[in-house]
Design a protein around this motif. Structure first.
Motif, PDB file in Angstrom:
ATOM      1  N   LEU A 546       0.833  -1.204   0.000  1.00  9.03           N
ATOM      2  CA  LEU A 546       0.000   0.000   0.000  1.00  9.03           C
ATOM      3  C   LEU A 546       0.869   1.256   0.000  1.00  9.03           C
ATOM      4  O   LEU A 546       0.623   2.197  -0.763  1.00  9.03           O
ATOM      5  CB  LEU A 546      -0.917  -0.005   1.224  1.00  9.03           C
ATOM      6  CG  LEU A 546      -1.805   1.228   1.427  1.00  9.03           C
ATOM      7  CD1 LEU A 546      -2.798   1.364   0.274  1.00  9.03           C
ATOM      8  CD2 LEU A 546      -2.548   1.137   2.759  1.00  9.03           C
ATOM      9  N   GLY A 547       1.896   1.260   0.850  1.00  4.00           N
ATOM     10  CA  GLY A 547       2.793   2.408   0.908  1.00  4.00           C
ATOM     11  C   GLY A 547       3.478   2.667  -0.419  1.00  4.00           C
ATOM     12  O   GLY A 547       3.579   3.815  -0.878  1.00  4.00           O
ATOM     13  N   ASN A 548       3.920   1.603  -1.067  1.00  7.35           N
ATOM     14  CA  ASN A 548       4.591   1.759  -2.359  1.00  7.35           C
ATOM     15  C   ASN A 548       3.623   2.236  -3.440  1.00  7.35           C
ATOM     16  O   ASN A 548       3.992   3.015  -4.324  1.00  7.35           O
ATOM     17  CB  ASN A 548       5.237   0.433  -2.775  1.00  7.35           C
ATOM     18  CG  ASN A 548       6.413   0.065  -1.886  1.00  7.35           C
ATOM     19  OD1 ASN A 548       7.057   0.939  -1.300  1.00  7.35           O
ATOM     20  ND2 ASN A 548       6.699  -1.219  -1.759  1.00  7.35           N
ATOM     21  N   VAL A 664     -14.140  -0.614   1.299  1.00  4.37           N
ATOM     22  CA  VAL A 664     -13.069  -0.150   0.414  1.00  4.37           C
ATOM     23  C   VAL A 664     -13.355   1.288  -0.021  1.00  4.37           C
ATOM     24  O   VAL A 664     -12.451   2.121  -0.107  1.00  4.37           O
ATOM     25  CB  VAL A 664     -12.937  -1.079  -0.814  1.00  4.37           C
ATOM     26  CG1 VAL A 664     -11.984  -0.486  -1.848  1.00  4.37           C
ATOM     27  CG2 VAL A 664     -12.460  -2.459  -0.379  1.00  4.37           C
ATOM     28  N   LYS A 665     -14.627   1.589  -0.250  1.00  2.00           N
ATOM     29  CA  LYS A 665     -15.003   2.937  -0.683  1.00  2.00           C
ATOM     30  C   LYS A 665     -14.638   3.980   0.366  1.00  2.00           C
ATOM     31  O   LYS A 665     -14.066   5.026   0.045  1.00  2.00           O
ATOM     32  CB  LYS A 665     -16.506   2.994  -0.974  1.00  2.00           C
ATOM     33  CG  LYS A 665     -16.974   4.353  -1.477  1.00  2.00           C
ATOM     34  CD  LYS A 665     -18.472   4.341  -1.785  1.00  2.00           C
ATOM     35  CE  LYS A 665     -18.938   5.709  -2.276  1.00  2.00           C
ATOM     36  NZ  LYS A 665     -20.388   5.718  -2.579  1.00  2.00           N
ATOM     37  N   LYS A 715      -6.579   1.002  -4.663  1.00  2.00           N
ATOM     38  CA  LYS A 715      -7.878   0.332  -4.561  1.00  2.00           C
ATOM     39  C   LYS A 715      -7.711  -1.183  -4.605  1.00  2.00           C
ATOM     40  O   LYS A 715      -8.352  -1.923  -3.841  1.00  2.00           O
ATOM     41  CB  LYS A 715      -8.795   0.788  -5.693  1.00  2.00           C
ATOM     42  CG  LYS A 715     -10.195   0.190  -5.605  1.00  2.00           C
ATOM     43  CD  LYS A 715     -11.091   0.677  -6.736  1.00  2.00           C
ATOM     44  CE  LYS A 715     -12.481   0.056  -6.624  1.00  2.00           C
ATOM     45  NZ  LYS A 715     -13.353   0.467  -7.746  1.00  2.00           N
ATOM     46  N   GLU A 716      -6.844  -1.652  -5.475  1.00  2.00           N
ATOM     47  CA  GLU A 716      -6.594  -3.092  -5.598  1.00  2.00           C
ATOM     48  C   GLU A 716      -6.063  -3.669  -4.280  1.00  2.00           C
ATOM     49  O   GLU A 716      -6.480  -4.751  -3.846  1.00  2.00           O
ATOM     50  CB  GLU A 716      -5.585  -3.332  -6.720  1.00  2.00           C
ATOM     51  CG  GLU A 716      -5.218  -4.796  -6.937  1.00  2.00           C
ATOM     52  CD  GLU A 716      -4.143  -4.958  -7.999  1.00  2.00           C
ATOM     53  OE1 GLU A 716      -3.387  -5.945  -7.916  1.00  2.00           O
ATOM     54  OE2 GLU A 716      -4.048  -4.103  -8.906  1.00  2.00           O
ATOM     55  N   ILE A 717      -5.170  -2.934  -3.622  1.00  2.00           N
ATOM     56  CA  ILE A 717      -4.602  -3.420  -2.355  1.00  2.00           C
ATOM     57  C   ILE A 717      -5.643  -3.374  -1.243  1.00  2.00           C
ATOM     58  O   ILE A 717      -5.726  -4.285  -0.418  1.00  2.00           O
ATOM     59  CB  ILE A 717      -3.347  -2.602  -1.988  1.00  2.00           C
ATOM     60  CG1 ILE A 717      -2.247  -2.880  -3.025  1.00  2.00           C
ATOM     61  CG2 ILE A 717      -2.856  -2.950  -0.588  1.00  2.00           C
ATOM     62  CD1 ILE A 717      -1.111  -1.900  -3.002  1.00  2.00           C
ATOM     63  N   PHE A 718      -6.464  -2.327  -1.213  1.00  2.00           N
ATOM     64  CA  PHE A 718      -7.548  -2.279  -0.231  1.00  2.00           C
ATOM     65  C   PHE A 718      -8.478  -3.480  -0.402  1.00  2.00           C
ATOM     66  O   PHE A 718      -8.953  -4.064   0.579  1.00  2.00           O
ATOM     67  CB  PHE A 718      -8.343  -0.979  -0.371  1.00  2.00           C
ATOM     68  CG  PHE A 718      -7.699   0.220   0.265  1.00  2.00           C
ATOM     69  CD1 PHE A 718      -6.861   0.087   1.366  1.00  2.00           C
ATOM     70  CD2 PHE A 718      -7.940   1.497  -0.222  1.00  2.00           C
ATOM     71  CE1 PHE A 718      -6.268   1.192   1.962  1.00  2.00           C
ATOM     72  CE2 PHE A 718      -7.362   2.612   0.365  1.00  2.00           C
ATOM     73  CZ  PHE A 718      -6.522   2.458   1.457  1.00  2.00           C
TER      74      PHE A 718
END
Length: 728
Positions: A546-548, A664-665, A715-718
């Motif tokens: 997420l950080g990256n 996620v939203k 979004k994909e990582i969430f």
């Protein structure tokens, strides 16, 4: 007609019997916020729920066979009083899919062929069912007589764990018989079982067995479809004398001695300051009856849980969430004195005559004023959202003695004790007197105990017209605390910066004071160093990803920009500067470089590092993490600030990472508010009132544009994090 609906939920088994002692949760479908949780009472009922009509609630129950919570139904709060019955044998057994025999709609039942040494008891144990279920299903006339080679039908469903053998039927071991022997008929054995006490509550095991038998009876007779096993019935109950089943769920804090309901401490004082907008709490370090009343109001209006009036870990965590959810920085542009002669908050002069009044220049704004604004915005955006009103900004905050002289004023309340607010309606400034009256009468007076009379220790509201006939606050709202007692007007209550006005995290205050036991129900995980941790190795790996992903749209460890006023383009900045540009500087050096130079000077360091932390964020991180500021802002420190401050400070992101409860939203909305490169979800409104189409950021402007690549990756990582919790 009331806009509120009151509902009682009752859980019944397949036979219509109430199911006691079932762990349940009710959540708001839109926000995923817990509304109420507990254990069903002897009538199978939940704690009564009150919510606005139209609110959709999801009902979850704890599985009897594992520790997971399972959603069983949703319903809409639609009537003044409602009794919602959930009839669900699925609460008692987990339905399993049968093996398909290849024909559409057809299934073959599993069976057991009797072997030497088998008894009905051993077969029941082997397949985790009951003797009674096998007896009824196979229509056995004598459970003590089964034959080798005999085919025993097995129930469609069996409990996932354990078995309960009928206590009033004790099969004898099977004697060897010829393989072609037939079962001999005999009279059913007589039982000497005592009848159950009609007034006693049936046990859960008994419910499981009875519901299981009922389902198999439905299957065999073809009278019921398994898909009809769950239904929901709603009916209105307007009786005033107990027609709606009442819950006897105990007070949530009744058995928690660590919860605070008395005493005197810094923590209590901070809570009182922050509850000024929830009933008019006074900034005392004592736990008073008013403290209890204000806690109950916060629990009722914001948390949506049963009112205990006590301080517990979940209360602290939620008040911290409120801290971040309703920020004040966007309102503060005009909060300081405009005179140009003081530094924004007077010169600490006291006892100066100003007409018939005596002026005292307090050293900042009183913190209670700021927390009143937070609560006001909360109520306008939630309970009173139909009015489409929200706080726009502080029109007038501090006005010192010198400013009074220039403007020829004699009033002295704006020297740290008063605020004038302007409001927006549907995103546009409103000057409608009726809007101001609504805010005064329906919100501030009702929710905060304010009055248009000068009453000791009460919030004062300036009326639209004074008793003298002179015009008052007709196109704005003025409130002040000039009638607070002197003990509530000590210098310690007045602050100048947004960070200091907000104060530090209550969780951190509790930890600092050694009250870790208080946090047992907060959901906060404490490491050896008492800092908030994000657990689980897999989650840690996803947080690194997420950080990256965020950094791909923000910068590197050596990134910086000089910032720019709203509407201006940033003149100086680099996504990747030479090694040591940022990482060799201390936090205090970076903060100083932000203050010492203007946005037109390339020496200014406004947004810095991999996560583009601005001065306000770095200052808050120092407070939260207990830093001196002399630490290097190197890669290790930047990651620490990201994980232990930025993520923890954004409630939805933190809840998604730690529990999976946030959507996620909502996490994407939080991310967009923190990082300009992340776009808002479609339909969300940014800070300028523009509705996002999925590509517009919260801070979208000429100088700040969302990055579609980093938005997609975040979004994909969430979604991966959400899936991780679902599967877990």
């Amino acid at each position: 007609m009331s806009n509120k609906a009151l509902a009682t939920v009752q859980i019944l088994d397949a036979l219509g019997n109430p199911i006691p002692k079932i762990h349940y949760q009710v959540r708001n479908q839109k926000t995923d916020q817990h509304v109420v949780k507990g254990i069903t009472n002897s009538k199978g009922c939940f704690y009564e729920i009150q919510r606005d009509k139209g609110t959709i609630l999801d009902v979850y129950v704890k599985s009897l066979f594992d520790d997971g919570m399972k959603k069983i139904k949703s319903f809409t709060m639609s009537k003044d009083r409602m009794l919602v019955k959930v009839i669900s044998p699925k609460l008692l057994i987990d339905l399993k899919t049968l093996e398909n025999n290849g024909k559409q709609g057809g299934y073959k039942r599993k069976t057991h062929t009797v072997q030497k040494g088998d008894t009905l008891t051993s077969i029941a144990q082997q397949y985790q069912t009951t003797v009674r279920a096998l007896e009824n299903l196979n229509k056995l006339e004598n459970i003590n007589k089964i034959s080798i080679g005999q085919i025993i039908k097995l129930p469609v469903n069996t409990p996932a764990t354990g078995s309960k053998i009928s206590q009033d039927k004790k099969p004898q071991p099977l004697k060897k018989q010829p393989e072609n022997a037939k079962s001999q008929k005999s009279a059913p054995p007589k039982h000497d079982a005592k009848k159950a006490d009609q007034s006693s509550e049936p046990g859960l095991e008994d419910y499981k067995n009875r519901a299981l038998e009922k389902l198999n009876e439905w299957y065999e007779d073809g009278k019921k479809a398994l898909t009809e096993a769950i239904k929901i019935e709603m009916k209105e109950d307007r009786s005033q004398d107990g027609g709606t089943p009442k819950s006897d769920v105990p007070n949530l804090c009744k058995s928690s001695p660590q919860c605070i309901s008395s005493g005197q401490s810094e923590l209590i004082r901070e809570i009182n300051i922050r509850l000024a907008g929830f009933g008019g709490a006074l900034p005392t370090d004592k736990f008073t009856p008013l403290t209890e009343a204000c806690i109950k109001q916060f629990q009722r209006d914001y948390m949506g849980v049963p009112e205990t009036g006590k301080i517990c870990g979940s209360f602290l965590a939620t008040l911290d969430k409120f801290y971040y959810e309703y920020p004040i920085s966007g309102f503060m542009k005009k909060a300081t004195c405009p005179c140009g002669k003081c530094k924004g908050y007077g010169n600490k002069r006291k006892g100066i005559k100003s007409g018939a009044n005596t002026a005292n220049e307090y050293p900042g704004l009183h913190r209670s004023l700021i927390w009143i604004i937070k609560a006001l915005n909360f109520y306008l955006k939630n309970e009173f959202k139909s009015q489409s009103l929200e706080v726009a900004y502080i029109e007038s905050g501090y006005r010192c003695i010198e400013d009074n002289k220039v403007k020829k004023r004699t009033s002295v309340n704006h020297m740290g004790l008063a605020i004038d607010l302007h409001f927006n309606k549907k995103g546009v400034r409103t000057k409608d007197v009726s809007d101001m009256e609504f805010i005064r009468k329906k919100v501030i007076s009702t929710k905060m105990g304010a009055t248009e009379l000068r009453v000791t220790d009460k919030i004062y509201l300036e009326p639209k017209v004074f008793a003298s006939g002179k015009s008052g606050a007709n196109t704005w709202v003025h409130f002040d605390i000039t009638r607070y007692s002197n003990e509530y007007l000590l210098d310690q209550f007045f602050k100048k910066t947004v960070i200091d006005l907000n104060g530090i995290s209550l969780i951190d205050i509790a930890k600092r004071s050694g009250s870790n036991n208080l946090l047992s129900c907060s959901g906060i995980l404490l490491g050896k160093d008492n800092t908030s941790k994000i657990p689980d190795k897999t989650i840690d790996e996803l947080v690194i990803e997420l950080g990256n992903a965020i950094a791909s749209g923000e910068g590197s460890y050596e990134a910086w920009n000089a910032g720019a006023p709203e509407g201006k383009r940033v003149k100086f900045g680099k996504m990747m500067d030479t090694i040591g540009t940022i990482t060799s500087k201390t936090i205090n050096q970076l903060l100083k470089a932000s203050e010492a130079y203007t946005w037109e000077d390339e020496r200014r360091r406004f947004a810095t590092g991999k996560y583009q932390t601005i001065p306000e964020t770095l200052t808050a991180a120092k407070t939260r993490l207990g830093l001196s500021g002399d630490e290097l802002y190197d890669a290790k420190m930047q990651e620490k600030v990201f994980k232990e401050h930025l993520l923890v400070g954004r409630t939805s992101i933190y809840e998604l990472i730690t529990t999976g409860r946030a959507t996620v939203k909502s996490a994407m909305t939080d991310a967009s508010k923190e990082w300009a490169s992340i776009a808002l979800p479609k339909g969300e409104k940014n800070k300028f009132g523009v509705i996002s189409d999925g590509s517009i950021g919260y801070h979208q402007s000429k100088t700040n544009r969302a990055n579609p690549h980093s938005t997609s990756k975040v979004k994909e990582i969430f979604e991966k994090i959400k899936l991780h919790h679902v599967e877990k």
